[in-house]
Structures are given as C-alpha cells and as structure tokens.
Motif scaffolding. Structure first.
Motif, PDB file in Angstrom:
ATOM      1  N   PRO A 122       3.495 132.886  59.788  1.00  0.00           N
ATOM      2  CA  PRO A 122       3.590 134.185  59.100  1.00  0.00           C
ATOM      3  C   PRO A 122       3.266 135.384  59.985  1.00  0.00           C
ATOM      4  CG  PRO A 122       1.616 133.004  58.417  1.00  0.00           C
ATOM      5  CD  PRO A 122       2.419 132.035  59.218  1.00  0.00           C
ATOM      6  N   ASP A 123       2.568 135.174  61.102  1.00  0.00           N
ATOM      7  CA  ASP A 123       2.191 136.299  61.957  1.00  0.00           C
ATOM      8  C   ASP A 123       3.138 136.492  63.134  1.00  0.00           C
ATOM      9  OD1 ASP A 123      -0.007 136.956  60.426  1.00  0.00           O
ATOM     10  OD2 ASP A 123      -1.338 135.591  61.506  1.00  0.00           O
ATOM     11  N   VAL A 124       4.259 135.775  63.134  1.00  0.00           N
ATOM     12  CA  VAL A 124       5.227 135.890  64.231  1.00  0.00           C
ATOM     13  C   VAL A 124       6.404 136.742  63.798  1.00  0.00           C
ATOM     14  CG1 VAL A 124       6.814 134.644  65.747  1.00  0.00           C
ATOM     15  CG2 VAL A 124       4.553 133.691  65.253  1.00  0.00           C
ATOM     16  N   HIS A 125       6.785 137.672  64.653  1.00  0.00           N
ATOM     17  CA  HIS A 125       7.967 138.517  64.407  1.00  0.00           C
ATOM     18  C   HIS A 125       9.106 138.031  65.302  1.00  0.00           C
ATOM     19  CE1 HIS A 125      10.568 141.963  63.891  1.00  0.00           C
ATOM     20  NE2 HIS A 125      10.578 142.151  65.207  1.00  0.00           N
ATOM     21  N   ILE A 126      10.288 137.816  64.702  1.00  0.00           N
ATOM     22  CA  ILE A 126      11.470 137.435  65.474  1.00  0.00           C
ATOM     23  C   ILE A 126      12.341 138.671  65.653  1.00  0.00           C
ATOM     24  CG2 ILE A 126      13.477 135.930  65.635  1.00  0.00           C
ATOM     25  CD1 ILE A 126      12.105 134.003  63.714  1.00  0.00           C
ATOM     26  N   ASP A 127      12.487 139.108  66.886  1.00  0.00           N
ATOM     27  CA  ASP A 127      13.381 140.229  67.208  1.00  0.00           C
ATOM     28  C   ASP A 127      14.774 139.639  67.397  1.00  0.00           C
ATOM     29  OD1 ASP A 127      14.772 142.375  68.183  1.00  0.00           O
ATOM     30  OD2 ASP A 127      13.456 142.763  69.887  1.00  0.00           O
ATOM     31  N   MET A 128      15.575 139.656  66.322  1.00  0.00           N
ATOM     32  CA  MET A 128      16.876 138.985  66.319  1.00  0.00           C
ATOM     33  C   MET A 128      17.994 140.015  66.441  1.00  0.00           C
ATOM     34  SD  MET A 128      18.478 136.418  63.423  1.00  0.00           S
ATOM     35  CE  MET A 128      16.895 135.603  63.242  1.00  0.00           C
ATOM     36  N   ARG A 129      18.905 139.817  67.404  1.00  0.00           N
ATOM     37  CA  ARG A 129      20.016 140.746  67.623  1.00  0.00           C
ATOM     38  C   ARG A 129      21.339 139.976  67.641  1.00  0.00           C
ATOM     39  NH1 ARG A 129      17.652 145.444  70.041  1.00  0.00           N
ATOM     40  NH2 ARG A 129      15.456 145.386  69.369  1.00  0.00           N
ATOM     41  N   GLU A 130      22.372 140.608  67.067  1.00  0.00           N
ATOM     42  CA  GLU A 130      23.713 140.030  67.119  1.00  0.00           C
ATOM     43  C   GLU A 130      24.416 140.510  68.379  1.00  0.00           C
ATOM     44  OE1 GLU A 130      28.027 140.506  64.925  1.00  0.00           O
ATOM     45  OE2 GLU A 130      26.224 140.898  63.753  1.00  0.00           O
ATOM     46  N   ARG A 131      24.927 139.566  69.157  1.00  0.00           N
ATOM     47  CA  ARG A 131      25.603 139.895  70.406  1.00  0.00           C
ATOM     48  C   ARG A 131      26.763 138.921  70.633  1.00  0.00           C
ATOM     49  NH1 ARG A 131      22.674 143.648  69.907  1.00  0.00           N
ATOM     50  NH2 ARG A 131      21.194 144.564  71.390  1.00  0.00           N
ATOM     51  N   LEU A 132      27.670 139.271  71.549  1.00  0.00           N
ATOM     52  CA  LEU A 132      28.691 138.339  72.002  1.00  0.00           C
ATOM     53  C   LEU A 132      28.070 137.315  72.943  1.00  0.00           C
ATOM     54  CD1 LEU A 132      31.605 140.818  72.783  1.00  0.00           C
ATOM     55  CD2 LEU A 132      31.559 139.129  70.957  1.00  0.00           C
ATOM     56  N   SER A 133      28.690 136.133  73.027  1.00  0.00           N
ATOM     57  CA  SER A 133      28.103 135.046  73.814  1.00  0.00           C
ATOM     58  C   SER A 133      27.895 135.431  75.275  1.00  0.00           C
ATOM     59  CB  SER A 133      28.967 133.788  73.706  1.00  0.00           C
ATOM     60  OG  SER A 133      28.886 133.243  72.406  1.00  0.00           O
ATOM     61  N   ASP A 134      28.874 136.103  75.894  1.00  0.00           N
ATOM     62  CA  ASP A 134      28.721 136.504  77.295  1.00  0.00           C
ATOM     63  C   ASP A 134      27.528 137.436  77.473  1.00  0.00           C
ATOM     64  OD1 ASP A 134      30.882 135.007  78.121  1.00  0.00           O
ATOM     65  OD2 ASP A 134      32.311 136.657  77.994  1.00  0.00           O
ATOM     66  N   ASP A 135      27.351 138.353  76.545  1.00  0.00           N
ATOM     67  CA  ASP A 135      26.225 139.285  76.618  1.00  0.00           C
ATOM     68  C   ASP A 135      24.898 138.560  76.404  1.00  0.00           C
ATOM     69  OD1 ASP A 135      28.009 141.394  76.997  1.00  0.00           O
ATOM     70  OD2 ASP A 135      28.192 141.775  74.849  1.00  0.00           O
ATOM     71  N   ILE A 136      24.910 137.559  75.539  1.00  0.00           N
ATOM     72  CA  ILE A 136      23.687 136.782  75.278  1.00  0.00           C
ATOM     73  C   ILE A 136      23.247 136.059  76.544  1.00  0.00           C
ATOM     74  CG2 ILE A 136      22.736 134.818  73.999  1.00  0.00           C
ATOM     75  CD1 ILE A 136      24.662 135.651  71.692  1.00  0.00           C
ATOM     76  N   ILE A 137      24.193 135.442  77.238  1.00  0.00           N
ATOM     77  CA  ILE A 137      23.863 134.723  78.469  1.00  0.00           C
ATOM     78  C   ILE A 137      23.237 135.667  79.484  1.00  0.00           C
ATOM     79  CG2 ILE A 137      24.863 133.547  80.485  1.00  0.00           C
ATOM     80  CD1 ILE A 137      24.542 131.774  78.048  1.00  0.00           C
ATOM     81  N   ARG A 138      23.807 136.871  79.632  1.00  0.00           N
ATOM     82  CA  ARG A 138      23.245 137.841  80.577  1.00  0.00           C
ATOM     83  C   ARG A 138      21.822 138.220  80.174  1.00  0.00           C
ATOM     84  NH1 ARG A 138      28.660 139.747  80.947  1.00  0.00           N
ATOM     85  NH2 ARG A 138      28.407 141.115  79.128  1.00  0.00           N
ATOM     86  N   SER A 139      21.592 138.394  78.871  1.00  0.00           N
ATOM     87  CA  SER A 139      20.261 138.784  78.405  1.00  0.00           C
ATOM     88  C   SER A 139      19.231 137.696  78.662  1.00  0.00           C
ATOM     89  CB  SER A 139      20.307 139.119  76.906  1.00  0.00           C
ATOM     90  OG  SER A 139      21.104 140.255  76.665  1.00  0.00           O
ATOM     91  N   VAL A 140      19.604 136.439  78.438  1.00  0.00           N
ATOM     92  CA  VAL A 140      18.666 135.340  78.692  1.00  0.00           C
ATOM     93  C   VAL A 140      18.404 135.222  80.196  1.00  0.00           C
ATOM     94  CG1 VAL A 140      18.291 132.854  78.503  1.00  0.00           C
ATOM     95  CG2 VAL A 140      19.336 134.102  76.603  1.00  0.00           C
ATOM     96  N   ARG A 141      19.442 135.395  80.995  1.00  0.00           N
ATOM     97  CA  ARG A 141      19.264 135.287  82.454  1.00  0.00           C
ATOM     98  C   ARG A 141      18.339 136.378  82.990  1.00  0.00           C
ATOM     99  NH1 ARG A 141      25.262 133.830  83.516  1.00  0.00           N
ATOM    100  NH2 ARG A 141      25.161 131.579  83.836  1.00  0.00           N
ATOM    101  N   ASP A 142      18.504 137.622  82.482  1.00  0.00           N
ATOM    102  CA  ASP A 142      17.695 138.708  83.051  1.00  0.00           C
ATOM    103  C   ASP A 142      16.355 138.880  82.338  1.00  0.00           C
ATOM    104  OD1 ASP A 142      18.034 140.309  80.732  1.00  0.00           O
ATOM    105  OD2 ASP A 142      19.703 141.420  81.584  1.00  0.00           O
ATOM    106  N   GLY A 143      16.081 138.020  81.347  1.00  0.00           N
ATOM    107  CA  GLY A 143      14.773 138.040  80.707  1.00  0.00           C
ATOM    108  C   GLY A 143      14.637 138.985  79.542  1.00  0.00           C
TER     109      GLY A 143
END
Length: 307
Positions: A122-143
C-alpha cells in the motif's frame, strides 16, 4: 582536477535535458531561471567542460552532456533503489518505481496484477506511463524506467527480458461488412475503409499509422475516441472498422452486431515481454512487482480460442 557532484545538479540537469529548455527545467526543479543558469555555469566550470549548447530555440546536449545525463539518471535510480531497500526499516516511508508499457499491456494485462500488488504494497507508488515499444526500450536502457513491457519484434539486446503472453491484432467491423467474408485479411485490405481509432498519441494509434505508412497507404480515420469500449460502440454503430488486440475483443465482444477477422501480417502476432537492465538490481518493491507479473502469466487462465 577533482570533480564534485551534487544530487540537486543531477535532478536539475535531467529536467533541463528532458524539456530542452533552461526555463522549463527551472520550473520543474522549482528554481528561478537566474539560479538555474548559475548552477549550470558552476557545474560546467567545476567539470571544466561544456554540457549544454544554448540557442534561441533552447538547449541541446554536448557529447559530455549526454554522458553526464546518462550517469545522472543511473545515480538517481540507484538512490531510489536504496530508498526502496530501506523502506522495510522505516515507518511511513513510501517507495516508487517507474514502469512503461504499451496500450494493450496497460489496459488488458497489467490491471489484475497491479490491483493485487497494491493491496500487499500500500505504500508503493507505481509511476506508469504509456509508450511505444521502441521508446520503452530506450527508457529502460538509459535508466529513466525501471521496468518496461514491450511487444512485437523490438530488439532488447543489452537488457534482461522475460516473455509474458502473446496476443493477436484483429479487425472488427459491423456484421455484414465485406471484410468479414474472410476469416483473415492483410492490413492493406483493411486500409481501403475508414477507421475508428484511439486518440492520436496513443501507442496503438502511432503503431498502426506507421504500419500504414510502410505500405504507402493512407490510414483514414473517421472517428477518434478515448477508450476501447468507445471503439466498439462506434464500430457497432457503423462509424467505421477498427484494429484491436484479441484480448480487448475477448473482453468486449458481447456486442451482437460486431464481427471479427484476424490480421495476417507478421507483426499482428505480438509477444509481450517484461524488460529490465538487471532484475536482481531492482529495488525490492520493483523486484516484487516483476516477480508477481511473471508468476501471474506463467500460470495464466486458459487461452482464448483463436479468432
């Protein structure tokens, strides 16, 4: 020459880089523009190199700036992980992790897992964003994202990934529509008709627009709506046809005047994968969520019958 680093500088620089503007970066950081300019000048003087190129159009990163940005994100991500690990020892301390996923994952595959997870965290916040798959990969790679859910043939080299579930894109149309004379069609056949679509900027809208462009055919949209439910209502009313994931069709196919046919294009069958830089290196609460998601889809409900 000794280099000194400051957490406030890291956050400020990330905000400037993401907005391409000193002014908007200052606003995000709750600093005045003069104070922001002064901090960046002192930072560059301390490092002995330029990180930003300024112009009337905004700011761009130098090569040194790109390196600084990459490591600033990594450092802040590590601090968030530390916060998460210490959460179990502190009363009232809240944790957060950043998750990016495409439209189908957010609307169809994440809700049951997110619901159960938040009941036990209950004390965890999920910062959830909708993105395209290519953009998601870049975001995970760059942290800039801790976890990503991607689909299709996107390349995940350099990341750890776990397959979750497969889904097929389908065409839906009012009963009696010419496309429904076949059980399967190619996307180019559907493009001769007008579409009902989610709003511009949604991941699936951008994906289908790109697919149409690759075929050198127009993607003609008659009606744009904000939800899958609205798509089905508009298709049932005869406003156009639509392309939806099979998971969406299975959930909403109760409408009596809608039929479906499968898409034959290779990209229409998509495997969803959960990605991270390093699952073991995630914060405790992000790792718990990843484990919950993987466990849920390793023991899925019986698969739906193919269209």
């Amino acid at each position: 020459m000794a280099m000194h680093f400051d957490i406030t500088d890291f956050r400020l620089f990330i905000n400037i880089a993401e907005t391409s503007s000193l002014t908007r970066g200052a606003e995000r950081s709750f600093l005045s523009v003069p104070a922001t300019s002064n901090r960046i000048k002192n930072l560059e003087d301390n490092l002995g190199m330029r990180l930003l190129e300024r112009s009337p159009q905004g700011v761009t990163l130098t090569n040194a700036g790109k390196t600084y940005l990459q490591h600033a994100r990594i450092v802040l991500a590590q601090l968030e992980m530390l916060t998460g690990e210490l959460q179990q020892y502190a009363i009232g301390l809240k944790g957060q992790f950043r998750l990016q996923a495409n439209t189908t994952a957010i609307t169809e595959y994440l809700p049951p897992v997110v619901g159960d997870y938040l009941k036990t965290h209950p004390d965890v916040h999920i910062d959830m964003r909708e993105r395209l798959s290519d953009d998601i990969i870049r975001s995970v790679r760059d942290g800039s994202a801790d976890l990503g859910i991607v689909s299709g043939s996107v390349v995940t080299d350099g990341l750890q990934s776990v397959p979750l579930v497969s889904s097929r894109l389908m065409v839906i149309a009012p009963i009696g529509h010419p496309l429904l004379e076949k059980s399967e069609v190619f996307f180019k056949e559907a493009l001769q008709y007008e579409f009902v679509s989610l709003l511009e900027g949604s991941a699936i809208h951008v994906f289908l627009s790109r697919a149409a462009a690759a075929l050198h055919k127009p993607f003609t949209i008659r009606v744009q709506v904000a939800s899958s439910d609205a798509i089905f209502r508009m298709v049932e009313a005869g406003a156009g046809i639509a392309v939806v994931p099979q998971a969406v069709y299975n959930r909403l196919k109760g409408q009596q005047n809608i039929g479906s046919c499968g898409l034959l294009d290779p990209w229409a069958v998509r495997t969803f994968q959960l990605c991270a830089q390093d699952f073991e290196g995630l914060s405790a609460f992000a790792r718990d969520f990843a484990n919950s998601l993987i466990a849920y889809y390793r023991n899925p409900l019986p698969p739906a019958l193919p269209a």
